[in-house]
Design an enzyme around this catalytic site. Structure first.
Site, short mmCIF file in Angstrom:
data_model
loop_
_atom_site.label_atom_id
_atom_site.label_comp_id
_atom_site.label_asym_id
_atom_site.label_seq_id
_atom_site.Cartn_x
_atom_site.Cartn_y
_atom_site.Cartn_z
N LEU A 61 1.01 -1.37 -0.11
CA LEU A 61 -0.06 -0.44 0.40
C LEU A 61 0.84 1.46 -0.23
CD1 LEU A 61 -2.11 -1.42 3.11
CD2 LEU A 61 -2.54 -1.07 0.11
N GLY B 191 5.79 5.82 -2.61
CA GLY B 191 6.94 6.29 -2.08
C GLY B 191 8.04 6.34 -1.65
N VAL C 71 9.07 3.19 14.81
CA VAL C 71 9.53 4.33 15.74
C VAL C 71 11.41 4.25 14.75
CG1 VAL C 71 10.69 4.27 18.37
CG2 VAL C 71 8.57 3.32 17.32
N GLY D 77 13.15 5.02 11.50
CA GLY D 77 13.26 4.10 11.29
C GLY D 77 14.54 2.59 10.63
N GLU E 73 10.70 19.08 6.57
CA GLU E 73 9.26 19.56 5.85
C GLU E 73 9.39 20.59 5.50
OE1 GLU E 73 6.75 16.80 5.22
OE2 GLU E 73 8.25 15.18 6.51
N ASP F 146 6.26 14.24 16.44
CA ASP F 146 6.71 13.25 15.62
C ASP F 146 7.18 12.50 16.73
OD1 ASP F 146 7.31 12.14 13.22
OD2 ASP F 146 9.32 12.26 14.57
N LYS G 148 6.18 8.41 18.47
CA LYS G 148 6.83 7.18 18.79
C LYS G 148 7.39 6.92 20.49
CE LYS G 148 9.27 9.38 14.47
NZ LYS G 148 10.21 10.26 14.29
N GLY H 147 14.52 8.02 6.21
CA GLY H 147 14.78 8.16 4.69
C GLY H 147 14.43 6.38 4.69
#
EC number: 1.1.1.3
Lengths: 428, 428
Positions: B10, B13, B133, B135, B191, B202, B206, B303
């Site tokens: 799903l 990106g 959490v 990456g 961003e 953010d 986590k 990343g």
């Protein structure tokens, strides 16, 4: 609720006592994880009368290994007695008797790991060894599970607490090697005979285990190039500091084009390297994966309770596998035939310190020796007392060996005082 | 060899493309681990025509979620589309269709984790979320497996790369918050709308996930006390530095006597704290266990490829569990009823910076205000421009709130400029 699982202990020293304590204190957590409790049924000790840190019902103690290895109710055997030949036999017997084995024994795993793991597979048993590398740091499982879909190409470790304590003292406080070692001994971080630690052998054992695991190739202890810290001069640490470098005893293993190198040696790290911040008796293992990039696992590398925690994490997985009837599949035989890198395939930056003749053409003479071997400089620095420090760009170990030979023959060089690998950039 | 396992994606990106690449490139490793390969059968995208970083056969792309969620051959669904409400519905549908789910979605897991995990258990499916959490850092499995026999009492994390990058720039180079943010945006770490990062939300998501996991209690996002870094003055970072302290945005959660606290706030760390050395966009999670002591997991927090690596480690476990027929047992419902600590139960050292009247009795007046509330000093420092920095010994959040109220009322205090928690000792 399911019937409790019974385990046996081989050994009741510092780590064994830690395991005993965790099993006593953490029944609730174990039941939550496993759906059943864990009992210790039998413990092999050398001396029944010895006073111990933990209160153990003496009926559980035995001096006869068979009471543990062939106990009909014991499913998992925890080996925390250390030693090599006798212990290897016990573990083989345990596996033959279809007991799962958890060991904290790096010496044994470094020397006989593949043999024991094959035996475990053969008998449908699990053999786990998380505690054998870097004590409480879950690095074995971290490499095995966490990075399972990645290709690891480099593992670097500070995997010996004694030497890291000594180097921290030398680097941070300017204490001499001898005084730092004495302090480490007084604090109990270093043994009365510190040879295996300061000589790098202890770290080499762990790196052999890690290299095998990370690269799925059959590295032996004899493949590890080992240099210890006993000859380190405080002077080099001080010059390193001026160059933005920190000295650590680094276990290094690199895998490229199916070729492997493994070494343990005093290494200068760029101050920004994550391992450079690992101080005192702490351990850390840095792993570079093709996809994940740089990761590091940090924690206590020794100590009864931390090591016992790692042992217990293995015990829990072994019991889970048993309850789920999926034991004996944890070990995968090596995928790659071992090919060691040759010296012309081993790349690094290097630091040299030379005692030289105080003459006007010394600089030129030394430049020429490096240039003739096509080793290029990052910098070259004249320091007091007729010494010169040379920092190279990336070159091969072969060229380093050649330049060392040429320097030793050169008139302008009185003595090559030291040379070290550098990991990362200088002056950052 | 077993039949290949089919998975569906799903989203395609950055992380989705990373997963796609790993599955393409690492078939050999996957076969080695699983005894079979992994195929991607169907990928949900918003726009079929979009140009992508990876070359995907367009017949696999679909804009109809049912093509993935109800694909008869798909066993594992990888959710890397982000979003909350719609995504929650998709995951519930996937579980209902008996597909295992791996998600990288922290927003969703922070808000609806327990609901989705219960649904997974109900349908005998696995739901894994390692990538949600920090990456590429295998912290979820690190806590779950590695420390399974330990009692964790504290988890502290640098779990937002954007803010850590900004704070590193401010601390190391004296760059202002605004300039550091701009640089982070130019480099793609922040961003265009950085609110969720710099405001701490953010990181709070986590930390809610980590607190639940570490303490087996049902912490909600709303239980996390959140303060961001948008108001930080460079001045405080500089005074901190003089005191041997480094400013980090720290997610903090502590569990004691079955009571929990969770916060995200700018925090001064003692320079010797392992988290203090974590720089730039890197993440790290520090875990303190009763038996193991201090451990830390360090790595890339974001990343495409690092996050995809974490996703794939979950996919491998989900497939292993499926092949071994042990799916749907990974989630354990909370053991402890949630009890949040009250302000009088939350202990820490604190730093205050006050703008004061330049009078001879200012020191005494301020001492008295702290003394009256039985808050003791570690030190109190007069600094230029009529300011005073107060560093306290351990005190409670309740007393801190009271002293703030009293300071604001006091004649000698023009303004309370800032106050921060301190973790570790000052001046080390």
């Amino acid at each position: 609720m399911k019937k409790n699982i019974s385990v046996g202990l081989l050994g009741l020293g510092t780590v064994g006592s830690g395991v005993f304590q965790i099993i006593e204190r953490h029944q609730e957590e174990l039941v939550h994880q496993l759906g059943c409790g864990v009992n210790i049924k039998s413990i092999l000790v050398r001396n029944l009368e010895k006073t111990r840190d933990v209160q153990v019902d003496s009926t559980y103690l035995t001096t006869n290994p068979e009471d543990v290895l062939n106990h009909p109710e014991i499913d998992v055997i925890i080996e925390v007695m250390g030693g090599i030949d006798e212990t290897r036999e016990y573990i083989l017997k345990a596996l033959e008797a279809r007991k799962h084995v958890v060991t904290a024994n790096k010496d044994l795993m470094a020397l006989h790991g593949p043999e024991l793991q094959n035996a475990a597979n053969q008998y449908g048993c699990d053999l786990f060894y998380e505690a054998s590398v870097a004590g409480g740091i879950p690095i074995v499982r971290g490499i095995e599970d966490g990075l399972v879909s990645d290709r690891i190409d480099k593992v670097m470790g500070i995997v010996n607490g004694t030497t890291n304590y000594i180097l921290t003292k030398m680097d941070d406080e300017g204490v001499s090697y001898e005084d730092a070692l004495k302090e480490a001994q007084e604090l109990g971080f270093a043994e009365a005979d510190p040879t295996a630690d300061v000589g790098g052998l202890d770290a080499a054992r762990k790196m052999a285990i890690l290299a095998r695991l990370a690269f799925s190739t059959s590295v032996d202890l004899g493949d590890v190039e080992v240099n210890g810290i006993a000859d380190l001069a405080l002077k080099d640490l001080q010059f390193g500091k001026q160059l933005g470098l920190t000295m650590k005893l680094i276990g290094f293993t690199h895998f490229q084009d199916n070729q492997v190198e493994v070494s343990v040696q005093p290494t200068f790290l760029s101050r920004n390297h994550p391992l450079a911040a690992v101080k005192n008796e702490n351990n850390a293992v840095y792993v570079n994966g093709e996809a994940v990039g740089e990761t590091m696992f940090y924690g206590p590398g020794a100590g009864g309770l931390p090591t016992a925690t790692a042992v217990m994490s293995d015990v829990v997985v072994a019991i889970k596998n048993m309850l789920l009837d999926i034991s004996g599949r944890s070990y995968l035989p090596p995928r790659f035939e071992k090919v060691l890198k040759t010296p012309d395939q081993r790349f690094s930056n290097y630091y040299f310190r030379l005692h030289v003749q105080d003459k006007t053409d010394t600089f030129t003479a030394i430049s020429t020796i490096f240039n003739d071997l096509t080793i290029s400089f990052e910098r070259i620095i004249q320091i007091p007392e007729d010494e010169i420090v040379v920092v190279t760009h990336e070159t091969t170990l072969e060229k380093v060996r050649n330049v060392l030979a040429d320097l030793q023959k050169a008139d302008v060089v009185k003595e090559v005082k030291s040379h070290f690998r550098i990991e990362g950039a200088v002056g950052e």
